[in-house]
Design an enzyme around this catalytic site. Structure first.
Site, PDB file in Angstrom:
ATOM      1  N   ASP A 103       0.832  -1.199   0.000  1.00  0.00           N
ATOM      2  CA  ASP A 103       0.000   0.000   0.000  1.00  0.00           C
ATOM      3  C   ASP A 103       0.873   1.259   0.000  1.00  0.00           C
ATOM      4  OD1 ASP A 103      -2.165  -1.690   0.232  1.00  0.00           O
ATOM      5  OD2 ASP A 103      -2.379  -1.391   2.402  1.00  0.00           O
TER       6      ASP A 103
HETATM    7  N1  URA Z   1      -1.364  -5.928   3.896  1.00  0.00           N
HETATM    8  C1  URA Z   1      -1.803  -4.665   3.894  1.00  0.00           C
HETATM    9  O1  URA Z   1      -2.784  -4.345   4.540  1.00  0.00           O
HETATM   10  N2  URA Z   1      -1.124  -3.759   3.157  1.00  0.00           N
HETATM   11  C2  URA Z   1      -0.020  -4.061   2.444  1.00  0.00           C
HETATM   12  O2  URA Z   1       0.564  -3.193   1.794  1.00  0.00           O
HETATM   13  C3  URA Z   1       0.426  -5.392   2.476  1.00  0.00           C
HETATM   14  C4  URA Z   1      -0.270  -6.305   3.202  1.00  0.00           C
END
Ligand code: URA
Length: 258
Positions: A103
Protein backbone atom coordinates in the site's frame (compact mmCIF):
# COMPACT_ATOMS: atom_id res chain seq x y z
CA UNK A 1 19.71 -12.10 -33.83
CA UNK A 2 17.14 -9.85 -35.52
CA UNK A 3 17.36 -6.18 -34.56
CA UNK A 4 13.73 -5.95 -33.43
CA UNK A 5 14.13 -8.95 -31.13
CA UNK A 6 17.46 -7.65 -29.81
CA UNK A 7 15.88 -4.31 -28.86
CA UNK A 8 12.86 -6.01 -27.31
CA UNK A 9 15.26 -8.02 -25.12
CA UNK A 10 16.97 -4.76 -24.11
CA UNK A 11 13.61 -3.64 -22.73
CA UNK A 12 12.58 -1.15 -25.43
CA UNK A 13 9.10 -2.66 -25.65
CA UNK A 14 7.32 -5.26 -27.72
CA UNK A 15 8.52 -6.17 -31.21
CA UNK A 16 5.79 -3.83 -32.58
CA UNK A 17 6.89 -0.92 -30.38
CA UNK A 18 10.50 -1.50 -31.32
CA UNK A 19 9.60 -1.43 -35.03
CA UNK A 20 8.09 2.02 -34.52
CA UNK A 21 11.29 3.27 -32.85
CA UNK A 22 13.30 1.93 -35.78
CA UNK A 23 10.81 3.55 -38.21
CA UNK A 24 11.45 6.93 -36.55
CA UNK A 25 15.16 6.62 -37.32
CA UNK A 26 16.10 6.54 -33.63
CA UNK A 27 18.17 3.35 -33.81
CA UNK A 28 21.77 3.02 -34.92
CA UNK A 29 23.41 -0.30 -35.70
CA UNK A 30 27.09 -0.52 -36.42
CA UNK A 31 27.28 3.29 -36.46
CA UNK A 32 24.51 3.79 -39.05
CA UNK A 33 20.81 4.56 -38.76
CA UNK A 34 18.98 1.24 -38.98
CA UNK A 35 15.80 1.03 -41.04
CA UNK A 36 15.22 -2.72 -41.26
CA UNK A 37 13.79 -4.40 -38.13
CA UNK A 38 14.82 -7.76 -39.60
CA UNK A 39 18.49 -6.81 -40.04
CA UNK A 40 20.85 -9.05 -38.12
CA UNK A 41 22.87 -7.74 -35.18
CA UNK A 42 26.31 -9.29 -35.43
CA UNK A 43 28.17 -10.41 -32.30
CA UNK A 44 29.83 -7.37 -30.70
CA UNK A 45 28.14 -4.93 -33.11
CA UNK A 46 27.15 -1.71 -31.29
CA UNK A 47 23.45 -0.81 -31.21
CA UNK A 48 22.12 2.42 -29.75
CA UNK A 49 18.75 4.10 -29.31
CA UNK A 50 18.70 7.89 -29.35
CA UNK A 51 22.43 7.88 -28.79
CA UNK A 52 22.37 5.56 -25.77
CA UNK A 53 23.93 2.13 -26.06
CA UNK A 54 21.34 -0.68 -26.02
CA UNK A 55 22.55 -3.48 -23.77
CA UNK A 56 20.80 -6.81 -23.55
CA UNK A 57 20.18 -7.59 -19.91
CA UNK A 58 19.24 -10.91 -18.47
CA UNK A 59 16.59 -11.07 -15.80
CA UNK A 60 17.05 -8.43 -13.09
CA UNK A 61 16.01 -8.84 -9.44
CA UNK A 62 16.07 -5.80 -7.17
CA UNK A 63 15.12 -5.56 -3.49
CA UNK A 64 13.88 -2.15 -2.36
CA UNK A 65 13.03 -0.73 1.03
CA UNK A 66 9.91 1.01 -0.24
CA UNK A 67 9.32 4.51 1.13
CA UNK A 68 5.83 5.74 2.04
CA UNK A 69 4.04 7.82 -0.59
CA UNK A 70 5.17 5.67 -3.54
CA UNK A 71 2.82 3.47 -5.53
CA UNK A 72 3.81 -0.14 -6.27
CA UNK A 73 3.28 0.26 -10.00
CA UNK A 74 5.10 1.31 -13.14
CA UNK A 75 2.75 4.26 -13.81
CA UNK A 76 0.34 6.31 -11.78
CA UNK A 77 -1.45 9.61 -12.25
CA UNK A 78 -1.56 10.68 -8.62
CA UNK A 79 1.66 9.58 -6.95
CA UNK A 80 5.27 8.82 -7.78
CA UNK A 81 5.95 5.15 -8.48
CA UNK A 82 8.57 2.85 -6.99
CA UNK A 83 9.99 2.44 -10.50
CA UNK A 84 10.72 6.19 -10.61
CA UNK A 85 13.23 5.67 -7.77
CA UNK A 86 15.47 3.54 -9.99
CA UNK A 87 18.51 4.88 -11.77
CA UNK A 88 17.08 5.37 -15.25
CA UNK A 89 20.47 5.15 -16.93
CA UNK A 90 21.03 1.70 -15.48
CA UNK A 91 17.53 0.28 -15.24
CA UNK A 92 15.34 2.54 -17.39
CA UNK A 93 15.23 0.09 -20.27
CA UNK A 94 15.05 -3.19 -18.37
CA UNK A 95 11.27 -3.33 -18.21
CA UNK A 96 11.23 -3.61 -14.40
CA UNK A 97 7.97 -3.79 -12.49
CA UNK A 98 7.11 -4.51 -8.85
CA UNK A 99 6.51 -8.19 -8.07
CA UNK A 100 3.53 -7.74 -5.79
CA UNK A 101 2.42 -4.57 -4.12
CA UNK A 102 2.55 -2.69 -0.86
CA UNK A 103 0.00 0.00 0.00
CA UNK A 104 0.95 3.64 -0.48
CA UNK A 105 1.64 4.16 3.23
CA UNK A 106 3.37 0.80 3.79
CA UNK A 107 7.16 0.54 3.76
CA UNK A 108 9.63 -2.31 3.57
CA UNK A 109 10.69 -5.12 1.31
CA UNK A 110 9.45 -4.88 -2.25
CA UNK A 111 10.97 -6.80 -5.13
CA UNK A 112 11.26 -5.41 -8.65
CA UNK A 113 12.00 -7.58 -11.64
CA UNK A 114 11.55 -8.03 -15.36
CA UNK A 115 11.06 -11.79 -14.90
CA UNK A 116 7.34 -12.36 -15.35
CA UNK A 117 7.28 -16.06 -14.36
CA UNK A 118 9.21 -15.24 -11.15
CA UNK A 119 6.76 -12.45 -10.26
CA UNK A 120 3.90 -14.83 -10.90
CA UNK A 121 5.37 -17.50 -8.61
CA UNK A 122 6.03 -14.95 -5.90
CA UNK A 123 2.50 -13.60 -5.89
CA UNK A 124 0.45 -16.65 -6.86
CA UNK A 125 -1.85 -17.81 -4.04
CA UNK A 126 -1.15 -21.41 -5.10
CA UNK A 127 2.58 -21.06 -4.40
CA UNK A 128 1.85 -19.57 -0.96
CA UNK A 129 5.23 -17.81 -0.57
CA UNK A 130 5.14 -16.40 2.99
CA UNK A 131 5.40 -12.65 3.52
CA UNK A 132 6.38 -11.32 6.95
CA UNK A 133 5.17 -7.98 8.31
CA UNK A 134 5.78 -6.01 11.48
CA UNK A 135 2.76 -3.98 12.54
CA UNK A 136 2.45 -1.33 15.19
CA UNK A 137 -1.13 -1.57 16.42
CA UNK A 138 -3.39 0.95 18.10
CA UNK A 139 -4.10 -1.57 20.91
CA UNK A 140 -2.23 -4.55 22.32
CA UNK A 141 -3.17 -7.66 20.39
CA UNK A 142 -4.78 -9.44 23.30
CA UNK A 143 -5.56 -13.11 23.69
CA UNK A 144 -8.53 -13.21 21.31
CA UNK A 145 -6.44 -11.77 18.46
CA UNK A 146 -3.46 -13.96 19.27
CA UNK A 147 -5.71 -17.01 18.99
CA UNK A 148 -7.83 -15.94 16.00
CA UNK A 149 -5.03 -15.01 13.57
CA UNK A 150 -3.27 -18.40 13.64
CA UNK A 151 -6.62 -20.17 13.38
CA UNK A 152 -7.82 -18.12 10.41
CA UNK A 153 -10.67 -15.64 10.51
CA UNK A 154 -13.40 -14.15 8.36
CA UNK A 155 -12.70 -10.76 6.76
CA UNK A 156 -15.36 -8.11 6.13
CA UNK A 157 -15.94 -9.41 2.58
CA UNK A 158 -16.47 -12.97 3.82
CA UNK A 159 -12.99 -14.23 2.84
CA UNK A 160 -11.77 -16.93 5.21
CA UNK A 161 -8.06 -16.31 5.83
CA UNK A 162 -5.48 -19.08 5.88
CA UNK A 163 -3.74 -19.64 9.22
CA UNK A 164 -1.07 -16.99 9.89
CA UNK A 165 1.88 -16.99 12.29
CA UNK A 166 1.80 -14.30 14.95
CA UNK A 167 4.67 -13.20 17.15
CA UNK A 168 4.05 -10.60 19.84
CA UNK A 169 7.19 -8.53 19.95
CA UNK A 170 6.28 -6.48 22.98
CA UNK A 171 3.89 -3.60 23.59
CA UNK A 172 1.72 -2.94 20.56
CA UNK A 173 4.21 -4.40 18.08
CA UNK A 174 3.34 -7.66 16.38
CA UNK A 175 4.93 -9.68 13.58
CA UNK A 176 2.65 -11.57 11.23
CA UNK A 177 3.60 -14.09 8.61
CA UNK A 178 1.03 -14.83 5.91
CA UNK A 179 0.88 -16.97 2.83
CA UNK A 180 -1.84 -14.94 1.12
CA UNK A 181 -1.87 -11.40 -0.22
CA UNK A 182 -5.40 -10.11 -0.61
CA UNK A 183 -6.02 -6.37 -0.89
CA UNK A 184 -5.13 -4.64 2.44
CA UNK A 185 -4.96 -8.09 3.96
CA UNK A 186 -2.91 -7.35 7.06
CA UNK A 187 -4.88 -4.22 7.90
CA UNK A 188 -8.16 -6.08 7.39
CA UNK A 189 -7.03 -9.04 9.50
CA UNK A 190 -6.23 -6.81 12.45
CA UNK A 191 -9.46 -4.87 11.87
CA UNK A 192 -11.34 -8.19 12.07
CA UNK A 193 -10.04 -8.65 15.63
CA UNK A 194 -11.03 -5.09 16.59
CA UNK A 195 -7.59 -3.53 16.19
CA UNK A 196 -6.00 -0.95 13.91
CA UNK A 197 -2.66 -0.95 12.10
CA UNK A 198 -0.88 2.37 12.71
CA UNK A 199 2.33 1.45 10.90
CA UNK A 200 3.10 -1.51 8.68
CA UNK A 201 6.48 -2.65 7.41
CA UNK A 202 7.16 -5.73 5.31
CA UNK A 203 10.36 -7.32 6.55
CA UNK A 204 10.38 -10.68 4.80
CA UNK A 205 9.48 -12.28 1.49
CA UNK A 206 10.08 -16.04 1.52
CA UNK A 207 13.61 -16.45 2.84
CA UNK A 208 14.64 -12.86 2.08
CA UNK A 209 14.78 -10.65 5.10
CA UNK A 210 15.31 -6.96 5.86
CA UNK A 211 16.85 -6.31 9.26
CA UNK A 212 15.58 -2.76 9.72
CA UNK A 213 17.10 -0.95 12.68
CA UNK A 214 18.20 -4.30 14.11
CA UNK A 215 14.55 -5.38 14.20
CA UNK A 216 15.55 -8.99 13.93
CA UNK A 217 17.01 -8.84 17.40
CA UNK A 218 13.51 -8.08 18.68
CA UNK A 219 12.48 -11.59 17.68
CA UNK A 220 15.13 -13.00 19.96
CA UNK A 221 16.65 -16.44 19.36
CA UNK A 222 13.41 -18.25 20.17
CA UNK A 223 11.50 -16.14 17.67
CA UNK A 224 14.14 -16.60 15.02
CA UNK A 225 14.13 -20.35 15.46
CA UNK A 226 10.37 -20.74 15.42
CA UNK A 227 10.05 -18.48 12.36
CA UNK A 228 12.82 -20.26 10.49
CA UNK A 229 14.77 -17.03 10.12
CA UNK A 230 18.10 -18.62 10.87
CA UNK A 231 20.77 -19.96 8.50
CA UNK A 232 18.81 -20.41 5.29
CA UNK A 233 17.46 -16.84 5.18
CA UNK A 234 19.25 -14.26 3.05
CA UNK A 235 19.63 -11.21 5.25
CA UNK A 236 19.70 -7.92 3.31
CA UNK A 237 20.59 -6.03 6.46
CA UNK A 238 19.42 -2.56 7.35
CA UNK A 239 18.72 -0.97 3.95
CA UNK A 240 17.95 2.74 4.17
CA UNK A 241 14.43 3.65 3.19
CA UNK A 242 14.07 4.38 -0.53
CA UNK A 243 17.22 2.45 -1.45
CA UNK A 244 17.44 -0.73 -3.47
CA UNK A 245 20.00 -3.28 -4.47
CA UNK A 246 20.50 -5.97 -7.06
CA UNK A 247 20.00 -9.32 -5.35
CA UNK A 248 20.69 -11.45 -8.43
CA UNK A 249 19.43 -14.96 -8.89
CA UNK A 250 20.55 -15.95 -5.36
CA UNK A 251 18.12 -13.35 -3.99
CA UNK A 252 15.42 -14.52 -6.36
CA UNK A 253 15.83 -18.11 -5.14
CA UNK A 254 15.84 -17.00 -1.49
CA UNK A 255 12.60 -15.09 -2.06
CA UNK A 256 10.89 -18.21 -3.38
CA UNK A 257 12.32 -20.37 -0.62
CA UNK A 258 9.86 -19.84 2.14
N1 URA B 1 -1.36 -5.93 3.90
C1 URA B 1 -1.80 -4.66 3.89
O1 URA B 1 -2.78 -4.34 4.54
N2 URA B 1 -1.12 -3.76 3.16
C2 URA B 1 -0.02 -4.06 2.44
O2 URA B 1 0.56 -3.19 1.79
C3 URA B 1 0.43 -5.39 2.48
C4 URA B 1 -0.27 -6.31 3.20
Amino acid sequence: MRLDRYLAECGYGTRGEVKRIIGKGQVEKGGRIATDPGAHVLPGEPVSVMGREAVRKGPVYLAMNKPPGYVSATEDRGHPTVVSLLDQGEYGHCGLFPAGRLDLDVTGLLLLTNDGPFAHRLTSPRKAVPKTYVADLSERLGQAGAEALPRGLTLGDGHQTAPAMVWEMGGRRVALRLTEGKYHQVKRMFAAVGNNVERLVRVGVGGLWLNLGGLRAEFGPAGEASWGLGGAALDLGDMAIGTYRDIGTAGMEAALDG
